[in-house]
Design a protein around this motif. Sequence first.
Motif, short mmCIF file in Angstrom:
data_model
loop_
_atom_site.label_atom_id
_atom_site.label_comp_id
_atom_site.label_asym_id
_atom_site.label_seq_id
_atom_site.Cartn_x
_atom_site.Cartn_y
_atom_site.Cartn_z
N ILE A 1 0.81 -1.23 0.00
CA ILE A 1 0.00 0.00 0.00
C ILE A 1 0.84 1.27 0.00
O ILE A 1 0.27 2.37 0.02
CB ILE A 1 -0.98 0.04 1.19
N TRP A 2 2.16 1.17 -0.04
CA TRP A 2 2.99 2.36 0.00
C TRP A 2 2.66 3.31 -1.15
O TRP A 2 2.67 4.54 -1.00
CB TRP A 2 4.47 1.98 -0.02
N LEU A 3 2.32 2.78 -2.31
CA LEU A 3 2.00 3.63 -3.46
C LEU A 3 0.58 4.19 -3.39
O LEU A 3 0.22 5.07 -4.18
CB LEU A 3 2.17 2.85 -4.76
N HIS A 4 -0.22 3.68 -2.46
CA HIS A 4 -1.62 4.12 -2.35
C HIS A 4 -1.71 5.23 -1.31
O HIS A 4 -2.18 5.05 -0.20
CB HIS A 4 -2.52 2.95 -1.98
N ARG A 5 -1.27 6.42 -1.72
CA ARG A 5 -1.20 7.54 -0.78
C ARG A 5 -2.58 8.18 -0.58
O ARG A 5 -3.37 8.30 -1.51
CB ARG A 5 -0.20 8.57 -1.30
N ALA A 6 -2.81 8.60 0.65
CA ALA A 6 -4.09 9.18 1.02
C ALA A 6 -3.87 10.24 2.09
O ALA A 6 -2.77 10.40 2.62
CB ALA A 6 -5.04 8.09 1.54
N VAL A 7 -4.93 10.97 2.38
CA VAL A 7 -4.92 11.96 3.46
C VAL A 7 -6.18 11.75 4.29
O VAL A 7 -7.28 11.59 3.73
CB VAL A 7 -4.89 13.40 2.92
N ILE A 8 -6.02 11.71 5.60
CA ILE A 8 -7.18 11.75 6.48
C ILE A 8 -7.17 13.12 7.16
O ILE A 8 -6.18 13.52 7.78
CB ILE A 8 -7.20 10.62 7.51
N ALA A 9 -8.27 13.84 6.99
CA ALA A 9 -8.44 15.16 7.61
C ALA A 9 -9.19 14.96 8.92
O ALA A 9 -10.26 14.35 8.95
CB ALA A 9 -9.19 16.09 6.68
N ILE A 10 -8.61 15.47 10.01
CA ILE A 10 -9.22 15.31 11.32
C ILE A 10 -9.30 16.67 12.02
O ILE A 10 -8.65 17.64 11.60
CB ILE A 10 -8.43 14.32 12.21
N ASN A 11 -10.08 16.73 13.06
CA ASN A 11 -10.18 17.96 13.85
C ASN A 11 -9.17 18.00 14.99
O ASN A 11 -8.68 19.06 15.36
CB ASN A 11 -11.59 18.13 14.40
N ASN A 12 -8.86 16.84 15.54
CA ASN A 12 -7.89 16.75 16.64
C ASN A 12 -7.58 15.29 16.89
O ASN A 12 -8.23 14.40 16.36
CB ASN A 12 -8.42 17.41 17.92
N TRP A 13 -6.56 15.06 17.71
CA TRP A 13 -6.33 13.71 18.22
C TRP A 13 -6.06 13.79 19.71
O TRP A 13 -5.88 14.87 20.27
CB TRP A 13 -5.21 13.01 17.44
N PHE A 14 -6.06 12.62 20.36
CA PHE A 14 -5.88 12.54 21.81
C PHE A 14 -4.62 11.74 22.16
O PHE A 14 -4.25 10.82 21.45
CB PHE A 14 -7.08 11.86 22.48
N GLU A 15 -4.01 12.10 23.26
CA GLU A 15 -2.91 11.33 23.83
C GLU A 15 -3.12 11.23 25.34
O GLU A 15 -3.77 12.09 25.94
CB GLU A 15 -1.55 11.99 23.56
N TRP A 16 -2.52 10.20 25.95
CA TRP A 16 -2.63 9.99 27.40
C TRP A 16 -1.25 10.15 28.02
O TRP A 16 -0.27 9.58 27.54
CB TRP A 16 -3.19 8.60 27.69
N VAL A 17 -1.19 10.92 29.12
CA VAL A 17 0.08 11.25 29.77
C VAL A 17 0.06 10.77 31.21
O VAL A 17 -0.92 10.99 31.95
CB VAL A 17 0.32 12.78 29.73
N ASP A 18 1.13 10.12 31.61
CA ASP A 18 1.29 9.70 33.00
C ASP A 18 1.78 10.88 33.82
O ASP A 18 2.93 11.31 33.71
CB ASP A 18 2.29 8.54 33.09
N GLU A 19 0.89 11.44 34.64
CA GLU A 19 1.24 12.59 35.48
C GLU A 19 1.32 12.21 36.95
O GLU A 19 1.24 13.07 37.83
CB GLU A 19 0.23 13.72 35.26
N GLY A 20 1.44 10.92 37.22
CA GLY A 20 1.63 10.46 38.57
C GLY A 20 0.37 10.09 39.32
O GLY A 20 0.43 9.61 40.45
#
Length: 226
Positions: free
Chosen positions: A91-110
């Motif tokens: 699929i390397w030659l099958h290029r695409a774009v996904i348009a998003i509004n945001n993404w999420f990440e989780w952080v270890d803050e103790g």
Amino acid sequence: MCGRLSQYSSIHDFVAALSMPYALINYAGDQPFELYNAAPSTQLALFHQEGQFLRADMVRWGWRPHWVKDRAAPINARVKKVAHGAFFKAIWLHRAVIAINNWFEWVDEGGPKKQPYLIRRKDRAPILCAAIGQYPNAEHGPSEHDGFVIITADSVGGMVDIHDRQPVTLSPVLACEWLDPATPQERAEQIVLLQREPAEAFEWYKVDRAVGNVRNQQSSLINPHQ
């Protein structure tokens, strides 16, 4: 990238962000998607270029080659390996774009649980993420093997404090060049390796831990939380 994002605008908002001159072949519908907490395997709107047209289809987030039976479908592909590894060769030659509004990440803050953060552009414009995949086209309709992965790279700038990896996000000009089938493979690799958007284009803030439950899809999930 932890595997959760929002795609709540309409396809026409995303097309406007791309600023492509080509007519749209739209299989994604006209209504806002209202996906505030999309998880892997969700059907998401994906763009690719087909001749002189921009095409939008709903495609599953996650893909693996047919010969892989012993692992879940990855949702991301590391930029330094995607162009030359055997796993994504088909699929390397099958290029695409996904348009998003945001993404999420989780952080270890103790604390007892990791703290989720939302990452979005400072100007609130859609985020154009480089992707590759297997998706419908003029010759082949939807298939059970369809899917896509988002290309990721090491985080830079202050975003390192949130997560060590992030999607490869592109300016509209570079997103259009990435989508263009006439763009040589070597140039496409250079785009995702060297020309992603800087961390300074983004902002991030804490959101409610309710985003951790994929059943929660309410719009309030993207609001700042103290």
